[in-house]
Design a protein around this motif. Structure first.
Motif, mmCIF file in Angstrom:
data_model
loop_
_atom_site.group_PDB
_atom_site.id
_atom_site.type_symbol
_atom_site.label_atom_id
_atom_site.label_comp_id
_atom_site.label_asym_id
_atom_site.label_seq_id
_atom_site.Cartn_x
_atom_site.Cartn_y
_atom_site.Cartn_z
ATOM 1 N N GLU A 256 1.008 -1.177 0.021
ATOM 2 C CA GLU A 256 0.045 0.168 -0.055
ATOM 3 C C GLU A 256 0.776 1.325 0.041
ATOM 4 O O GLU A 256 2.113 1.284 0.563
ATOM 5 C CB GLU A 256 -0.841 0.219 1.299
ATOM 6 N N LEU A 257 0.290 2.309 -0.739
ATOM 7 C CA LEU A 257 0.906 3.551 -0.573
ATOM 8 C C LEU A 257 0.041 4.686 -0.442
ATOM 9 O O LEU A 257 -0.981 4.894 -1.211
ATOM 10 C CB LEU A 257 1.830 3.895 -1.780
ATOM 11 N N HIS A 258 0.507 5.514 0.579
ATOM 12 C CA HIS A 258 -0.691 6.573 1.185
ATOM 13 C C HIS A 258 0.062 7.982 1.045
ATOM 14 O O HIS A 258 1.193 8.039 1.236
ATOM 15 C CB HIS A 258 -1.275 6.400 2.422
ATOM 16 N N VAL A 259 -0.733 9.098 0.843
ATOM 17 C CA VAL A 259 -0.063 10.399 0.882
ATOM 18 C C VAL A 259 -0.935 11.102 1.822
ATOM 19 O O VAL A 259 -2.131 11.132 2.054
ATOM 20 C CB VAL A 259 0.217 10.950 -0.432
ATOM 21 N N SER A 260 -0.437 12.246 2.466
ATOM 22 C CA SER A 260 -1.070 13.056 3.494
ATOM 23 C C SER A 260 -0.579 14.495 3.074
ATOM 24 O O SER A 260 0.585 14.731 2.750
ATOM 25 C CB SER A 260 -0.661 12.677 4.785
ATOM 26 N N ILE A 261 -1.725 15.323 3.208
ATOM 27 C CA ILE A 261 -1.262 16.802 3.110
ATOM 28 C C ILE A 261 -1.426 17.604 4.285
ATOM 29 O O ILE A 261 -1.720 18.656 4.409
ATOM 30 C CB ILE A 261 -2.220 17.471 1.996
ATOM 31 N N ASP A 262 -1.790 16.846 5.237
ATOM 32 C CA ASP A 262 -2.170 17.554 6.746
ATOM 33 C C ASP A 262 -1.360 16.902 7.930
ATOM 34 O O ASP A 262 -1.766 16.737 8.936
ATOM 35 C CB ASP A 262 -3.660 17.389 6.957
ATOM 36 N N PHE A 263 0.016 16.871 7.537
ATOM 37 C CA PHE A 263 1.078 16.155 8.550
ATOM 38 C C PHE A 263 0.766 14.803 9.121
ATOM 39 O O PHE A 263 0.855 14.689 10.255
ATOM 40 C CB PHE A 263 1.334 17.293 9.454
ATOM 41 N N GLY A 264 -0.019 13.859 8.358
ATOM 42 C CA GLY A 264 -0.198 12.741 8.830
ATOM 43 C C GLY A 264 -1.597 12.549 9.446
ATOM 44 O O GLY A 264 -1.892 11.473 10.045
ATOM 45 N N ALA A 265 -2.582 13.698 9.583
ATOM 46 C CA ALA A 265 -3.541 13.435 10.542
ATOM 47 C C ALA A 265 -4.643 12.578 9.531
ATOM 48 O O ALA A 265 -5.280 11.899 10.125
ATOM 49 C CB ALA A 265 -4.194 14.957 10.437
ATOM 50 N N THR A 266 -4.519 12.860 8.105
ATOM 51 C CA THR A 266 -5.318 11.934 7.364
ATOM 52 C C THR A 266 -4.641 11.402 6.240
ATOM 53 O O THR A 266 -3.559 12.089 5.834
ATOM 54 C CB THR A 266 -6.429 12.590 6.812
ATOM 55 N N TRP A 267 -4.883 10.085 5.698
ATOM 56 C CA TRP A 267 -4.233 9.684 4.433
ATOM 57 C C TRP A 267 -4.943 9.213 3.369
ATOM 58 O O TRP A 267 -6.052 8.961 3.485
ATOM 59 C CB TRP A 267 -3.313 8.457 4.912
ATOM 60 N N GLN A 268 -4.588 9.290 2.063
ATOM 61 C CA GLN A 268 -5.104 9.267 0.738
ATOM 62 C C GLN A 268 -4.263 7.944 -0.028
ATOM 63 O O GLN A 268 -3.260 8.011 0.067
ATOM 64 C CB GLN A 268 -5.190 10.619 0.085
ATOM 65 N N VAL A 269 -5.353 7.051 -0.277
ATOM 66 C CA VAL A 269 -4.662 5.915 -0.937
ATOM 67 C C VAL A 269 -4.113 6.218 -2.363
ATOM 68 O O VAL A 269 -4.978 6.998 -2.880
ATOM 69 C CB VAL A 269 -5.453 4.691 -0.867
ATOM 70 N N CYS A 270 -2.921 5.797 -2.702
ATOM 71 C CA CYS A 270 -2.299 5.926 -4.058
ATOM 72 C C CYS A 270 -2.603 4.688 -4.796
ATOM 73 O O CYS A 270 -2.869 3.647 -4.398
ATOM 74 C CB CYS A 270 -1.055 6.573 -3.983
ATOM 75 N N LYS A 271 -2.636 4.733 -6.334
ATOM 76 C CA LYS A 271 -2.265 3.955 -7.123
ATOM 77 C C LYS A 271 -0.938 3.264 -7.368
ATOM 78 O O LYS A 271 -0.233 4.093 -7.399
ATOM 79 C CB LYS A 271 -2.702 4.249 -8.776
ATOM 80 N N LEU A 272 -0.970 2.153 -6.796
ATOM 81 C CA LEU A 272 0.282 1.408 -6.827
ATOM 82 C C LEU A 272 0.591 0.107 -8.024
ATOM 83 O O LEU A 272 -0.349 -0.605 -7.735
ATOM 84 C CB LEU A 272 0.562 0.954 -5.397
ATOM 85 N N ALA A 273 1.638 0.371 -8.546
ATOM 86 C CA ALA A 273 1.837 -0.733 -9.679
ATOM 87 C C ALA A 273 2.507 -1.949 -8.888
ATOM 88 O O ALA A 273 3.392 -1.621 -8.013
ATOM 89 C CB ALA A 273 2.830 -0.200 -10.658
ATOM 90 N N PRO A 274 2.531 -3.102 -9.438
ATOM 91 C CA PRO A 274 3.185 -4.311 -8.931
ATOM 92 C C PRO A 274 4.608 -4.063 -9.624
ATOM 93 O O PRO A 274 4.807 -3.486 -10.350
ATOM 94 C CB PRO A 274 2.644 -5.258 -9.547
ATOM 95 N N PRO A 275 5.639 -4.606 -8.817
ATOM 96 C CA PRO A 275 7.114 -4.752 -9.369
ATOM 97 C C PRO A 275 7.177 -5.497 -10.422
ATOM 98 O O PRO A 275 6.551 -6.340 -10.745
ATOM 99 C CB PRO A 275 7.786 -5.518 -8.142
#
Length: 417
Positions: free
Chosen positions: A338-357
């Motif tokens: 899984e890969l997530h990003v946050s724009i509020d210093f980690g208070a909430t997280w948004q899931v990202c599209k992640l490609a397999p290796p």
């Protein structure tokens, strides 16, 4: 008139010629006149002419950061690593000694020996290429000290930030096939490499580095004796003409300019295998603690980590626009789940599209778009989670004396106006 007097005009003329030549060279190099040239001591070599230009020498992008020149160590930057396969000019350089001054590919040989081989054997590079099947894998290589600059108290060593990582396409033969051809005994527990680089002291009896991996790692499908990188001969700074590549482990385990592999009946005891090199405390310690050597453990699989490669930190966008985020994530011997990003210093997280290796031990690519609620300063944080459920820490993880394994969330600054 003495002979010495007769020679004086020619000697002075030569010195004047050399001095003028130096000044002309400096002027050409910097595009400016040398102010106070008359004060320059005789025989002095101006700083601008000292040493080679690493960017020209290694054909590197000008945005790589030179950490030192003896040995050469150059760091890449996140925004330079946006390619899915790292090109040679964007790849970091980590050396421990001096690059071999002379390499003859036609006479290059690899020796296989050690306590746990049935009988030592020598292969020419041509033999390796001709007699064994070739394999190509994208393999993530990261310096064990990548991120060291963020530790406090500071750890000694090159102050890498985040750019000592790459994922190139490596082609070679499998080490397991060569070991099978040589014949290894049941007591084999480790392999150690020996290379052609020179110790900084110039002493031929000293090795700059001689590390290795457990025999189980050596026998993995993806552990290569590589002779190509990205479809071409390996650049000299990255190990031409032959390199051990053991992706997922600290890059120091992937020996450059490979000349010998010893199959050991014990943990390899080469240079920089002993504590504190490439070891971390076996148990957590307080920042600044002194840790006895016997309580330090060898780094093997690297921890889960991610890097935002687009946009470059400091991006500015208009309110109402969405911002595309791209990057890579890797997890040593594991996959990233899984890969997530946050724009509020980690208070909430948004899931990202992640490609397999693309293959095992290759980094994985993530993308997403983020929107910002109002004008102002933001930070975008990226957090990867591996297939065992372990996530990157949001702050610098366990302090250790050499500053290894900093896998804290990567972050970039964004201004919305």
């Amino acid at each position: 008139m003495t002979n010495e007097d007769k020679q004086t005009p020619s000697v002075n003329s030569r010195r004047k010629f050399l001095r003028n030549s130096v000044l002309a060279t400096v002027a050409a190099a910097v595009g400016a006149k040398v102010v106070f040239a008359s004060s320059m001591p005789e025989g002095y070599v101006p700083v601008v002419l000292q040493g080679d230009d690493p960017y020209k020498l290694f054909k590197k992008d000008k945005d790589l950061i030179v950490l030192n020149n003896k040995p050469w160590n150059l760091e890449s930057q996140p925004h330079l690593l946006d390619d899915k396969v790292t090109p040679a000019d964007k790849m970091f350089i980590r050396n421990n000694g001096l690059i071999p001054a002379s390499i003859d590919e036609e006479s290059w040989e690899l020796v296989l020996d050690g306590e746990a081989v049935s009988s030592p054997k020598t292969y020419s590079l041509e033999t390796l290429k001709r007699d064994f099947k070739h394999y190509t894998y994208q393999l993530t290589l990261e310096c064990g000290g990548n991120g060291r600059s963020e530790f406090y108290p500071p750890a000694s060593g090159n102050q890498w930030k985040t750019g000592a990582v790459s994922c190139a396409s490596w082609t070679g033969v499998r080490l397991k096939d060569v070991l099978e051809d040589v014949g290894i005994r049941d007591n084999a527990v480790y392999i150690g490499y020996h290379s052609a680089d020179t110790h900084l002291s110039g002493d031929p009896g000293k090795e700059p580095i001689s590390r290795g991996v457990p025999i189980t790692k050596a026998l993995q499908e993806e552990t290569l004796l590589a002779f190509e990188m990205n479809g071409e001969a390996i650049p000299i700074a990255h190990g031409y003409p032959l390199r051990l590549v053991a992706g997922g482990y600290p890059a120091s385990a992937s020996g450059k300019w490979l000349k010998r592999i010893s199959v050991r009946d014990k943990v390899h005891d080469g240079t920089k295998m002993a504590a504190p090199s490439y070891r971390v405390p076996c148990k957590p310690v307080s920042p600044g603690d002194e840790v006895p050597d016997e309580e330090m453990c060898i780094i093997e699989s690297m921890p889960v980590k991610s890097l935002i490669t687009y946009p470059k930190s400091g991006a500015m966008i208009d309110l109402g626009d969405s911002l595309e985020i791209r990057g890579h994530a890797w997890a040593g011997e594991l996959e990233v789940s899984e890969l997530h990003v946050s724009i509020d210093f980690g208070a909430t997280w948004q899931v990202c599209k992640l490609a397999p290796p693309v293959n095992r031990l290759a980094w994985q690519h993530f993308t997403t778009k983020v929107e910002f609620p109002q004008e102002g300063y933001y930070e975008v944080w990226a957090r990867a989670t591996d297939s065992n459920g372990e996530s990157q820490p949001m702050v610098v993880p366990g302090w250790n004396p050499k500053g290894y394994l900093n896998n804290a969330c990567h972050r970039i600054a964004v201004k919305v106006s």
